[in-house]
Design a protein around this motif. Structure first.
Motif, mmCIF file in Angstrom:
data_model
loop_
_atom_site.group_PDB
_atom_site.id
_atom_site.type_symbol
_atom_site.label_atom_id
_atom_site.label_comp_id
_atom_site.label_asym_id
_atom_site.label_seq_id
_atom_site.Cartn_x
_atom_site.Cartn_y
_atom_site.Cartn_z
ATOM 1 N N TYR A 63 0.862 -1.174 0.000
ATOM 2 C CA TYR A 63 0.000 0.000 0.000
ATOM 3 C C TYR A 63 0.904 1.232 0.000
ATOM 4 N N GLY A 64 1.117 1.813 -1.166
ATOM 5 C CA GLY A 64 2.040 2.927 -1.250
ATOM 6 C C GLY A 64 3.437 2.472 -0.853
ATOM 7 N N LYS A 65 4.007 3.116 0.173
ATOM 8 C CA LYS A 65 5.334 2.741 0.641
ATOM 9 C C LYS A 65 5.292 1.628 1.682
ATOM 10 N N HIS A 66 4.082 1.297 2.149
ATOM 11 C CA HIS A 66 3.950 0.285 3.201
ATOM 12 C C HIS A 66 3.848 -1.107 2.603
ATOM 13 N N LEU A 67 4.770 -1.986 2.991
ATOM 14 C CA LEU A 67 4.764 -3.368 2.536
ATOM 15 C C LEU A 67 4.016 -4.202 3.561
ATOM 16 N N ALA A 68 2.750 -4.514 3.287
ATOM 17 C CA ALA A 68 1.901 -5.218 4.248
ATOM 18 C C ALA A 68 2.200 -6.708 4.288
ATOM 19 N N VAL A 69 2.453 -7.303 3.129
ATOM 20 C CA VAL A 69 2.818 -8.723 3.030
ATOM 21 C C VAL A 69 3.992 -8.815 2.079
ATOM 22 N N ASP A 70 5.054 -9.478 2.527
ATOM 23 C CA ASP A 70 6.318 -9.469 1.811
ATOM 24 C C ASP A 70 6.705 -10.869 1.352
ATOM 25 N N ARG A 71 6.434 -11.188 0.092
ATOM 26 C CA ARG A 71 6.885 -12.435 -0.558
ATOM 27 C C ARG A 71 6.548 -13.678 0.267
ATOM 28 N N LEU A 72 5.300 -13.822 0.555
ATOM 29 C CA LEU A 72 4.824 -14.926 1.401
ATOM 30 C C LEU A 72 4.671 -16.216 0.591
ATOM 31 N N SER A 73 5.330 -17.268 1.041
ATOM 32 C CA SER A 73 5.173 -18.599 0.444
ATOM 33 C C SER A 73 4.657 -19.533 1.530
ATOM 34 N N LEU A 74 3.422 -19.965 1.371
ATOM 35 C CA LEU A 74 2.699 -20.675 2.422
ATOM 36 C C LEU A 74 2.090 -21.947 1.860
ATOM 37 N N GLY A 116 -1.313 -6.470 13.060
ATOM 38 C CA GLY A 116 -0.534 -5.656 12.138
ATOM 39 C C GLY A 116 0.575 -6.400 11.434
ATOM 40 N N SER A 117 0.620 -7.731 11.594
ATOM 41 C CA SER A 117 1.704 -8.504 10.983
ATOM 42 C C SER A 117 1.402 -8.923 9.546
ATOM 43 N N GLY A 118 0.193 -8.655 9.061
ATOM 44 C CA GLY A 118 -0.149 -8.995 7.678
ATOM 45 C C GLY A 118 -1.100 -10.157 7.535
ATOM 46 N N LYS A 119 -1.628 -10.669 8.646
ATOM 47 C CA LYS A 119 -2.496 -11.856 8.584
ATOM 48 C C LYS A 119 -3.790 -11.570 7.812
ATOM 49 N N THR A 120 -4.496 -10.512 8.197
ATOM 50 C CA THR A 120 -5.778 -10.231 7.556
ATOM 51 C C THR A 120 -5.590 -9.845 6.093
ATOM 52 N N THR A 121 -4.549 -9.102 5.779
ATOM 53 C CA THR A 121 -4.266 -8.753 4.381
ATOM 54 C C THR A 121 -4.054 -10.012 3.555
ATOM 55 N N THR A 122 -3.333 -10.976 4.117
ATOM 56 C CA THR A 122 -3.116 -12.246 3.417
ATOM 57 C C THR A 122 -4.438 -12.955 3.173
ATOM 58 N N ILE A 123 -5.279 -13.026 4.188
ATOM 59 C CA ILE A 123 -6.569 -13.703 4.048
ATOM 60 C C ILE A 123 -7.426 -13.012 2.997
ATOM 61 N N ARG A 124 -7.417 -11.685 2.981
ATOM 62 C CA ARG A 124 -8.203 -10.952 1.983
ATOM 63 C C ARG A 124 -7.729 -11.258 0.569
ATOM 64 N N MET A 125 -6.418 -11.447 0.387
ATOM 65 C CA MET A 125 -5.916 -11.841 -0.930
ATOM 66 C C MET A 125 -6.328 -13.267 -1.276
ATOM 67 N N LEU A 126 -6.248 -14.170 -0.300
ATOM 68 C CA LEU A 126 -6.629 -15.561 -0.539
ATOM 69 C C LEU A 126 -8.087 -15.686 -0.950
ATOM 70 N N MET A 127 -8.949 -14.844 -0.368
ATOM 71 C CA MET A 127 -10.374 -14.896 -0.656
ATOM 72 C C MET A 127 -10.774 -14.050 -1.868
ATOM 73 N N GLY A 128 -9.804 -13.425 -2.503
ATOM 74 C CA GLY A 128 -10.111 -12.636 -3.693
ATOM 75 C C GLY A 128 -10.744 -11.298 -3.393
ATOM 76 N N LEU A 129 -10.637 -10.832 -2.164
ATOM 77 C CA LEU A 129 -11.240 -9.546 -1.792
ATOM 78 C C LEU A 129 -10.360 -8.373 -2.204
ATOM 79 N N ILE A 130 -9.041 -8.600 -2.281
ATOM 80 C CA ILE A 130 -8.113 -7.593 -2.788
ATOM 81 C C ILE A 130 -7.112 -8.286 -3.704
#
Length: 336
Positions: free
Chosen positions: A37-48, A63-77
């Protein structure tokens, strides 16, 4: 604001028999998944990798990136870079076929406050094109019973406590059988009894064959209910694997129970024990490195020989918190 699929969807619905099966033995896979998000790296090269049939704990401070990851997994972002697959299909491209097989509760439930709990569930169920309207009431009642809300089913959702809203949100994800259940901080707002009930429900769902992906900042929650876990901090994955192996990766601590704490601390230090801490009648410390594994019998003899009255002595099993501290060099904010 709750982030859910549709308005106000808590998770897509459908018969788990539809769609393709996940490739291999994993239901979620990501490769270099990144969100900026702009200059903020919310999730950084996650391999899970989330194994099929597991209760997978996604662990990290708020604030560690958990919810952002879930939102990507669910196609919300959309991710900024990298890729993700859920149930063997690429996301977000395949969300129309994947989401009907997934139940989700993300960032709290989105509810119609002017409707009762029962009416909310019926509204959610009606939004599912695969749901048989003839059995709608039965599904709603079964879901209410499963999360312990039958007695409050006629009450308007706006009058529900935070914990009751969490339960109702979980009920929306349980209206149909699911291959995968994604829960973001599901015990948020619950009292200790409610937390135990939700943990018991998660175990029950897993025993029925549902893979559960559970994010939390509560270390004891992950240790009590999860078979596998991943640890996140500042948007990066620190480690992942079976919970027992993650905890075993951190060495346990030597513990001596004695009224002679000062003498006990001195003897332990003389035998190479590091980070010696005295708390009331307990003296704890980290065993020497692998090249100097302590002989407990020799340490006991040394303590007794120094006049230390030993009431208890042994090695305390390492916890997931010990593993986190070993990985990061800092404590874990369990209060969020």
């Amino acid at each position: 604001m709750p982030s859910t699929e549709g308005d106000p969807r808590g998770g897509a619905r459908g018969d788990s028999a539809h769609g393709d099966s996940a490739h291999g033995d994993s239901v979620i896979e990501t490769s270099a998944l990144t969100k900026r998000y702009g200059k903020h790296l919310a999730v950084d090269r996650l391999s899970l990798v989330v194994p099929r049939g597991s209760v997978f704990g996604f662990l990290g401070p708020n604030g560690s990136g958990k919810t952002t990851t879930i939102r990507m997994l669910m196609g919300l972002i959309e991710p900024t870079a990298g890729r993700a697959s859920v149930l063997g299909r690429p996301m977000p491209r395949a969300q129309r076929t994947v989401l009907p097989r997934v139940g989700a509760l993300i960032e709290g439930p989105a509810l119609y406050g002017f409707l009762s709990g029962r009416e909310n569930l019926r509204r959610y169920d009606a939004a599912d094109p695969t749901a048989d309207p003839r059995t709608r009431s039965a599904r709603a009642e079964a879901a209410l019973d499963r999360v312990g809300l039958t007695a409050a089913a006629g009450k308007k959702a706006k009058a529900y406590s935070l914990g009751m809203k969490q339960r109702l949100g979980l009920a929306t994800a349980l209206l149909q059988p699911r291959e995968l259940l994604v829960l973001d901080e599901p015990t948020n707002g619950l009292d200790p009894q409610g937390m135990r009930e939700i943990r018991s429900l998660v175990r029950e769902l897993a025993s029925e064959g549902t893979t559960v992906f559970l994010s939390s900042h509560l270390l004891d929650e992950i240790e009590q209910v999860c078979t596998h876990a991943a640890v996140m901090a500042q948007g990066r994955l620190l480690t992942q694997g079976p919970v027992a192996e993650l905890a075993a990766g951190a060495r346990g601590r030597l513990v001596v129970t004695t009224p002679d704490t000062a003498d006990a601390a001195r003897v332990l230090k003389e035998h190479g024990v590091a980070d010696v801490v005295v708390e009331e009648d307990r003296v704890t410390g980290e065993p020497p490195g692998p090249d100097r594994v302590p002989d407990l019998a020799e340490l006991t003899a040394a303590l007794v020989g120094a006049g230390v009255r030993v009431r208890g002595f042994g090695v305390e099993r390492a916890s997931l918190e010990d593993a986190f501290v070993a990985l990061t060099g800092e404590g874990f904010d369990v209060a969020g």
